[in-house]
Design an enzyme around this catalytic site. Structure first.
Site, PDB file in Angstrom:
ATOM      1  N   CYS A  96       2.284  -7.592  -2.917  1.00 56.74           N
ATOM      2  CA  CYS A  96       2.293  -8.931  -2.310  1.00 56.74           C
ATOM      3  C   CYS A  96       1.302  -8.925  -1.163  1.00 56.74           C
ATOM      4  O   CYS A  96       0.617  -7.928  -0.938  1.00 56.74           O
ATOM      5  CB  CYS A  96       3.701  -9.302  -1.850  1.00 56.74           C
ATOM      6  SG  CYS A  96       4.117  -8.605  -0.248  1.00 56.74           S
ATOM      7  N   ARG A 121       8.819 -22.419  -1.132  1.00 59.16           N
ATOM      8  CA  ARG A 121       9.621 -21.360  -1.759  1.00 59.16           C
ATOM      9  C   ARG A 121      10.904 -21.102  -0.978  1.00 59.16           C
ATOM     10  O   ARG A 121      11.871 -20.596  -1.528  1.00 59.16           O
ATOM     11  CB  ARG A 121       8.826 -20.059  -1.827  1.00 59.16           C
ATOM     12  CG  ARG A 121       7.571 -20.135  -2.691  1.00 59.16           C
ATOM     13  CD  ARG A 121       6.974 -18.755  -2.862  1.00 59.16           C
ATOM     14  NE  ARG A 121       7.962 -17.853  -3.456  1.00 59.16           N
ATOM     15  CZ  ARG A 121       7.692 -16.572  -3.717  1.00 59.16           C
ATOM     16  NH1 ARG A 121       6.499 -16.081  -3.410  1.00 59.16           N
ATOM     17  NH2 ARG A 121       8.610 -15.786  -4.250  1.00 59.16           N
ATOM     18  N   LYS A 158      18.622 -18.843   0.181  1.00 54.96           N
ATOM     19  CA  LYS A 158      17.781 -18.490  -0.981  1.00 54.96           C
ATOM     20  C   LYS A 158      18.073 -17.066  -1.435  1.00 54.96           C
ATOM     21  O   LYS A 158      18.285 -16.776  -2.617  1.00 54.96           O
ATOM     22  CB  LYS A 158      16.300 -18.604  -0.621  1.00 54.96           C
ATOM     23  CG  LYS A 158      15.355 -17.924  -1.628  1.00 54.96           C
ATOM     24  CD  LYS A 158      13.906 -18.068  -1.226  1.00 54.96           C
ATOM     25  CE  LYS A 158      13.424 -17.101  -0.209  1.00 54.96           C
ATOM     26  NZ  LYS A 158      13.122 -15.757  -0.726  1.00 54.96           N
ATOM     27  N   ASN A 159      18.121 -16.138  -0.470  1.00 55.58           N
ATOM     28  CA  ASN A 159      18.240 -14.720  -0.825  1.00 55.58           C
ATOM     29  C   ASN A 159      19.645 -14.305  -1.240  1.00 55.58           C
ATOM     30  O   ASN A 159      19.866 -13.159  -1.600  1.00 55.58           O
ATOM     31  CB  ASN A 159      17.712 -13.859   0.325  1.00 55.58           C
ATOM     32  CG  ASN A 159      16.211 -14.027   0.467  1.00 55.58           C
ATOM     33  OD1 ASN A 159      15.548 -14.576  -0.434  1.00 55.58           O
ATOM     34  ND2 ASN A 159      15.666 -13.592   1.581  1.00 55.58           N
ATOM     35  N   ARG A 185       4.693  -3.127  -2.880  1.00 55.77           N
ATOM     36  CA  ARG A 185       6.159  -3.225  -2.730  1.00 55.77           C
ATOM     37  C   ARG A 185       6.782  -2.594  -3.963  1.00 55.77           C
ATOM     38  O   ARG A 185       7.144  -3.276  -4.897  1.00 55.77           O
ATOM     39  CB  ARG A 185       6.576  -4.675  -2.540  1.00 55.77           C
ATOM     40  CG  ARG A 185       6.136  -5.221  -1.189  1.00 55.77           C
ATOM     41  CD  ARG A 185       6.603  -6.629  -0.924  1.00 55.77           C
ATOM     42  NE  ARG A 185       8.049  -6.785  -0.946  1.00 55.77           N
ATOM     43  CZ  ARG A 185       8.628  -7.986  -0.916  1.00 55.77           C
ATOM     44  NH1 ARG A 185       7.862  -9.072  -0.858  1.00 55.77           N
ATOM     45  NH2 ARG A 185       9.930  -8.115  -0.940  1.00 55.77           N
ATOM     46  N   ASP A 235      12.231 -11.095   8.220  1.00 62.43           N
ATOM     47  CA  ASP A 235      11.888 -12.445   7.779  1.00 62.43           C
ATOM     48  C   ASP A 235      11.805 -13.447   8.927  1.00 62.43           C
ATOM     49  O   ASP A 235      11.465 -14.617   8.713  1.00 62.43           O
ATOM     50  CB  ASP A 235      12.915 -12.934   6.744  1.00 62.43           C
ATOM     51  CG  ASP A 235      12.823 -12.150   5.441  1.00 62.43           C
ATOM     52  OD1 ASP A 235      13.753 -12.242   4.639  1.00 62.43           O
ATOM     53  OD2 ASP A 235      11.822 -11.424   5.261  1.00 62.43           O
TER      54      ASP A 235
HETATM   55  C1  EPZ Z   1      14.523  -8.727   0.329  1.00 63.70           C
HETATM   56  O1  EPZ Z   1      13.359  -8.210  -0.308  1.00 63.70           O
HETATM   57  C2  EPZ Z   1      14.208 -10.195   0.657  1.00 63.70           C
HETATM   58  N1  EPZ Z   1      13.917 -10.897  -0.578  1.00 63.70           N
HETATM   59  C3  EPZ Z   1      12.996 -10.277   1.571  1.00 63.70           C
HETATM   60  O2  EPZ Z   1      12.839 -11.646   1.975  1.00 63.70           O
HETATM   61  C4  EPZ Z   1      13.266  -9.472   2.840  1.00 63.70           C
HETATM   62  O3  EPZ Z   1      12.091  -9.430   3.607  1.00 63.70           O
HETATM   63  C5  EPZ Z   1      13.670  -8.026   2.474  1.00 63.70           C
HETATM   64  O4  EPZ Z   1      14.788  -8.028   1.567  1.00 63.70           O
HETATM   65  C6  EPZ Z   1      14.089  -7.232   3.700  1.00 63.70           C
HETATM   66  O5  EPZ Z   1      15.098  -7.870   4.396  1.00 63.70           O
HETATM   67  C7  EPZ Z   1      14.957 -11.410  -1.288  1.00 63.70           C
HETATM   68  O6  EPZ Z   1      16.123 -11.283  -0.940  1.00 63.70           O
HETATM   69  C8  EPZ Z   1      14.608 -12.153  -2.536  1.00 63.70           C
HETATM   70  P1  EPZ Z   1      13.885  -4.312   0.283  1.00 63.70           P
HETATM   71  P2  EPZ Z   1      13.413  -6.798  -1.074  1.00 63.70           P
HETATM   72  O7  EPZ Z   1      14.043  -3.761  -1.087  1.00 63.70           O
HETATM   73  O8  EPZ Z   1      14.717  -6.649  -1.750  1.00 63.70           O
HETATM   74  C9  EPZ Z   1      10.940  -0.534   0.303  1.00 63.70           C
HETATM   75  C10 EPZ Z   1      11.767 -13.736   2.188  1.00 63.70           C
HETATM   76  O9  EPZ Z   1      10.895 -14.049   3.020  1.00 63.70           O
HETATM   77  N2  EPZ Z   1      11.350  -0.332  -1.112  1.00 63.70           N
HETATM   78  O10 EPZ Z   1      15.054  -4.316   1.188  1.00 63.70           O
HETATM   79  O11 EPZ Z   1      12.183  -6.702  -1.892  1.00 63.70           O
HETATM   80  C11 EPZ Z   1      10.111  -1.814   0.493  1.00 63.70           C
HETATM   81  O12 EPZ Z   1       8.759  -1.612   0.169  1.00 63.70           O
HETATM   82  C12 EPZ Z   1      11.691 -12.362   1.497  1.00 63.70           C
HETATM   83  O13 EPZ Z   1      12.732 -14.437   1.895  1.00 63.70           O
HETATM   84  C13 EPZ Z   1      10.893   0.771  -1.794  1.00 63.70           C
HETATM   85  O14 EPZ Z   1      10.148   1.593  -1.242  1.00 63.70           O
HETATM   86  O15 EPZ Z   1      13.289  -5.801   0.178  1.00 63.70           O
HETATM   87  C14 EPZ Z   1      10.370  -2.116   1.973  1.00 63.70           C
HETATM   88  O16 EPZ Z   1       9.510  -1.370   2.760  1.00 63.70           O
HETATM   89  C15 EPZ Z   1      10.403 -11.676   1.761  1.00 63.70           C
HETATM   90  N3  EPZ Z   1      11.270   0.957  -3.092  1.00 63.70           N
HETATM   91  C16 EPZ Z   1      11.806  -1.663   2.157  1.00 63.70           C
HETATM   92  O17 EPZ Z   1      12.113  -0.776   1.092  1.00 63.70           O
HETATM   93  C17 EPZ Z   1      12.101   0.061  -3.739  1.00 63.70           C
HETATM   94  O18 EPZ Z   1      12.426   0.253  -4.905  1.00 63.70           O
HETATM   95  C18 EPZ Z   1      12.825  -2.802   2.159  1.00 63.70           C
HETATM   96  O19 EPZ Z   1      12.645  -3.560   0.992  1.00 63.70           O
HETATM   97  C19 EPZ Z   1      12.572  -1.065  -3.028  1.00 63.70           C
HETATM   98  C20 EPZ Z   1      12.181  -1.247  -1.707  1.00 63.70           C
END
Ligand code: EPZ
Length: 417
Positions: A116, A396, A22-23, A121, A304
């Site tokens: 969320c 999802r 998915k991701n 986030r 995850d």
């Molecule tokens: C991706 O989310 C995945 N989603 C998530 O999977 C997964 O948990 C996550 O990466 C971490 O591996 C998809 O690929 C669609 P991040 P993403 O940006 O991109 C902070 C699932 O279950 N951050 O790597 O949103 C954030 O708050 C989903 O399939 C900022 O502060 O995750 C977090 O603490 C859930 N500012 C950390 O970085 C930003 O602009 C990592 O988030 C962006 C992120």
């Protein structure tokens, strides 16, 4: 609304096939906006999020079709540049249109995703990266409104190796003038897959999978065909299903290299795990040991799989410490596991999981995608029946989970609520 009912106590046996990731598919779908014409993506999972992303693209004038795990995306009629609140609020990944629209159309209007179940986030890293590439951005009535008269490549350093911000930046930089060097980039396999897709469109992305990704912008990209990588989180969930039920299952069409952190922990816990090519064999046992874990960006232990792993540790001998460092409040599954008799104490971003002989079936509520998978796993070993409501979350990210688990011998069914 449906719910899933699981009757616990069966050892799982047999083989299960893993679907596409998915991701990886979600950003690949938006990367198609970087060109005009028909791209074809295969091994696409039949998931609600894929359908939502197709709707986001259709709002932009794109024509998409999903037939038997093959996605055809025709961007010849791309005319819009807005990703509306009604779609973005149901799926944060809709923000992946920001980079490609800015690069291909010079403008984008994307609803802010909002928080969320685990708290805020932010998308500040996405916004800052687009600004560093030369876009002007303002937040207006809950929307990111962005414009750019041509993006310019430059070095971009992330404070956090964000998967989403890395993906958006790689896509935007692919059509920018000059070279973009992304420092402290995310190293997830889904980023590598995205880079491979863009390179198959004629792009020049190097270093994906490392913490420094270099993107040399090109004038134009062409449509391409691409096969999606296996879903490591779906595979990891079935690995834990085999381990927790004391069963013996083969997980096919998986990629063991993407699951090294989980496999290491399972082996330390006393679970038998053998890897051969794209098949992972797991032989669970009733008496497993608790093994502490700390989630972190790839190649660390994936956040995850934290909820699913916690379920396993509720029946593991000893006290287990689970530290969640990626999403510090990602413990919405804990109150529901406690309802099933689990012994879990939360201190900040750390969960202390004690040993209980057996969980007991109960009515529980899914709060998000991975939490719902953890509750299904708990139901597989609980005494009696577990009724899991709000299972729309599970659709999802898991295609046909009750059919797949049923084929492995689980007593599981989906019934109207
Ligand atoms: C991706 O989310 C995945 N989603 C998530 O999977 C997964 O948990 C996550 O990466 C971490 O591996 C998809 O690929 C669609 P991040 P993403 O940006 O991109 C902070 C699932 O279950 N951050 O790597 O949103 C954030 O708050 C989903 O399939 C900022 O502060 O995750 C977090 O603490 C859930 N500012 C950390 O970085 C930003 O602009 C990592 O988030 C962006 C992120």
């Amino acid at each position: 609304m449906d719910k899933i009912v699981v009757k616990g106590g069966r050892k799982l046996k047999g083989a299960v096939k893993i679907g596409g990731a998915k991701n990886a598919v979600l950003p690949i779908m938006t990367a198609c906006l970087l060109t005009r014409g028909v791209s074809v993506v295969t091994n696409v999972p039949g998931l609600r999020d894929v359908v939502t992303m197709k709707s986001v693209l259709e709002r932009l004038g794109v024509v998409g079709s999903l037939d038997d795990h093959t996605l055809t995306i025709d961007t010849s009629g791309l005319s819009g540049f807005e990703a509306p609140y009604d779609l973005v609020s149901t799926m944060r990944a809709s923000i992946y249109v920001l980079g490609p629209l800015l690069a291909a159309c010079g403008k984008a209007k994307v609803s802010l995703p909002g928080g969320c179940a685990w708290g805020p986030r932010p998308v500040d890293l996405h916004i800052r990266a687009m600004q560093e590439l030369g876009a002007t951005i303002e937040i207006d009535h809950g929307y990111i409104v962005a414009e750019a008269k041509g993006l310019k490549g430059r070095p971009i350093k992330f404070s956090i190796p964000s998967v989403g911000a890395t993906a958006n930046t790689v896509m935007a930089a692919s059509l920018a003038e000059g070279t973009t060097r992304i420092i402290n980039a995310a190293k997830e396999p889904e980023i590598t897959a995205l880079a491979e897709f863009i390179n198959s469109m004629g792009g020049r992305v190097r270093g994906a999978g490392t913490d420094t990704v270099v993107v040399e912008g090109v004038k134009e990209l062409h449509p391409a065909k691409f096969r999606t990588i296996p879903d490591r989180i779906e595979a990891g969930t079935y690995l834990i299903a085999g381990a927790i039920t004391g069963g013996k299952i083969e997980i096919e069409d998986a990629c063991p290299e993407h699951l090294e952190a989980l496999i290491l922990n399972l082996r330390q816990a006393g679970v038998g795990v053998e890897c051969s090519g794209s098949v992972i064999s797991v032989r669970g046992k009733r008496d497993i040991a608790s093994v502490d874990v700390l989630t972190s960006p790839f190649p660390g232990f994936p956040t995850d799989l934290q909820a699913q792993y916690m379920t396993l540790m509720t029946v593991a001998r000893g006290n287990c410490v689970i530290s969640e460092t990626v999403f510090k409040d990602r413990f919405t599954h804990v109150p529901e596991l406690r309802r099933m008799g689990a012994d879990i104490k939360i201190e900040g971003n750390t969960a202390h999981v004690g040993y209980v002989k057996r969980l007991s079936g109960a009515p529980v509520m899914a709060t998000d995608l991975r939490a719902s998978a953890a509750l299904v796993l708990a139901g597989l070993i609980a005494e009696g029946e577990t009724h899991i409501s709000r299972v729309y979350h599970i659709d999802r990210g898991y295609e046909g989970i009750e059919q797949k688990l049923g084929a492995l011998g689980a007593q599981i069914e989906r019934v109207p609520e």
